[in-house]
Design a protein around this motif. Sequence first.
Motif, PDB file in Angstrom:
ATOM      1  N   ARG A 141      -7.471  -2.186   1.536  1.00 61.91           N
ATOM      2  CA  ARG A 141      -7.158  -3.033   0.550  1.00 61.91           C
ATOM      3  C   ARG A 141      -8.377  -3.898   0.265  1.00 61.91           C
ATOM      4  NH1 ARG A 141      -1.370  -4.977  -1.655  1.00 61.91           N
ATOM      5  NH2 ARG A 141      -1.587  -2.492  -1.999  1.00 61.91           N
TER       6      ARG A 141
ATOM      7  N   ARG B 214       0.969  -1.355  -0.192  1.00 67.39           N
ATOM      8  CA  ARG B 214      -0.020   0.044  -0.125  1.00 67.39           C
ATOM      9  C   ARG B 214       0.845   1.319   0.046  1.00 67.39           C
ATOM     10  NH1 ARG B 214      -1.823  -4.041   2.653  1.00 67.39           N
ATOM     11  NH2 ARG B 214      -3.947  -4.437   3.091  1.00 67.39           N
TER      12      ARG B 214
ATOM     13  N   ASP C   5      -6.651  -0.347  -3.733  1.00 66.33           N
ATOM     14  CA  ASP C   5      -6.742   0.272  -2.539  1.00 66.33           C
ATOM     15  C   ASP C   5      -7.626   1.511  -2.203  1.00 66.33           C
ATOM     16  OD1 ASP C   5      -4.759  -1.585  -1.744  1.00 66.33           O
ATOM     17  OD2 ASP C   5      -2.932  -0.362  -1.737  1.00 66.33           O
TER      18      ASP C   5
END
Length: 480
Positions: free
Chosen positions: A211, A204, A476
Motif C-alpha cells: 500500500r 487491503r 494498493d
Amino acid sequence: MKSVHLLLLLFCQSVSLMAQSELAIDGRFEDWAAIPLIVDDSKPEAVQGAIDLLQLGIADNDEYLHFYLKVDQEILWQGENRITIYLDTDDDPSTGEEIGGIGADLSFTFGERRGQLLEGKDTLALEFQHLGLVGAPSTTSAHFEWAFSWGAKAEGGQMTLPKKPFRLVIVDEVGGDMLPDEDGLRYIPTLKSRSPLPEVTFERQDSNHLRLLSHNVNRRHFHPEKKDAFTRVYQALSPDLLLLQEAYKGSADEILEYFQPALPPSRSGNWYAYRSGAEATVLLSPYPAKAVVPLGNSAAYLLQLPGHKEPQLALIALSMPCCRQDSARQAEADQILAFIRDLQTPGGTFNLPKGTPIMLAGDANLVGLKRQYHTLLEGSIQDETTYGKAFSPDWDSTPLKDLHPPHFQRPHTYTWRGNGFFPGRLDYVFYTDSVLKIGHHFVFDTVGLPKATLEKYNLQEMDAPNTYKHMPLVVDMVLE
Ligand SMILES: [Ca+2]
Ligand SMILES: [Ca+2]
C-alpha cells in the motif's frame, strides 16, 4: 439563425428525463452517453474569437443536479471566461432578473467563480460552496461536467437550490451566445434516490498488497495541533509506503521518527527515509532506494525489494509547479517522461530491468493547459529538442493508465478542497498497467463518511480537512 434541436422539449419546453443519473464528476464523459442532450446546437457559428456554446445536458437525483456543457474551444472552466448560468429557481418568469425569457433568481459566472442570489430586494453574493459546486476537469477542455447540491445554502442560510422545477439559460457574457437561444428551458427534476453507497472498507483486498499513501501536506505535517488528525488518518489507512509532498520541515529521518508510531510495522523490519526534489517529497519505505533522483520539484525513488539486486519498483513522486506556471509544469512533465525513457532504454544514466513497474503518484497540480496531462499519460513530450522524442511510456508501447481513485461517499474524484477555487483533481496516480495490477484504491476523505465507519476506524469527521486541503490517495500494488 440557430438550429437548436430540443430533444424532449415538447410543450412548454418542459423536461423530465427518464434517465437516472449515476454520473460521476471525474472529467470523463462516457457516463453522459446515456443522458439525452437537452440542447444540441452543434453547428458552430463563426463569431470571431467568441465562445460558441454547443451542447447542454442535465440530469439529477435526490442529492445532485448534474450538468454537461460542450463549447467550441478549449477553455479553463474556473478562470478566463464569463460563462454564466442563470436559474429561475422559483419557476416564475415575473420574479428576478429578466434574461432569455426567464426571471433569474440566481446566477453564477464560472470563470469568475462567483454569482448572486436575488432575495426580494436584496442581492446576496455567492461562491461555489453556496451551490455545492463540484466540476471537472480542472485543466483546459472543450467540455465540462459539474454538479450542484440540492438544498445548498448561501452564507446567511438561505436555500439556493430548492428541490423543484426551475428554468435556466446559459450565456457567454463576452460573445453573447446563449443556450437555449430563446425562452429558456424548464427542467422538472426526477429526484430519484441515489444508488446506495458502496461499503466503506479501507483494508487491503489481500494482505500481500503493497500500500502506497500519497499526501501533499504543504508544511502542515509538524503542526502540533494537527498531530492527532494526522495520526488517526495514517493509522486508519495503514500504508506500507508513505509518500509526502511539500514536507519542507525536518529531515527525512525526523519525519520518519515523527510518523512511525502511526504506521504499521515495516514489511521488512526496517524503515528507510528519503527526501528529494525542490518541493521536498519525502518517502518512508520498508525497502531501500537504489537511486534517488530529483526531477525538478518532483523526484524518483528506485526501490529494491527483498531478494533482488536491481530495482523492482520505480516510484516517481509528483510535486509539479503550481497554479499559473503552465510552462514550468510542462517542462517538468517533459523532464519526468525523459527520465522514464532513460529507465526503459539501455544506456543513459539509469536502467530498469524490462517490465519493472513504474508508478507516478502525487500532486501534479494540473490546473492549466491539458497538454501536461497528456504528456504524463501518453509521453507526448512538448520540448523534444531538450527532452527527446515523444514516446509511449508503458513497457508495451502504450500510454500509462490514469487510475482515477474514487471517493467512497460521493461520485467525485477531486483530491483538493479549499477556498477560492472549485474542488479539483490535482493529485494523480499514473502507472504501467501492462506489468502492474492494482488492488484497492481510493481518495480518502472523512467528511460525509457514515458515523459507524468513523467509529470503526477511530476517525473524526473533520480529520481529513484538518490535516490539509489535499486528500490522501491510497493505492494498493499487487507485486509479484
Ligand atoms: Ca463523468
Ligand atoms: Ca423567478
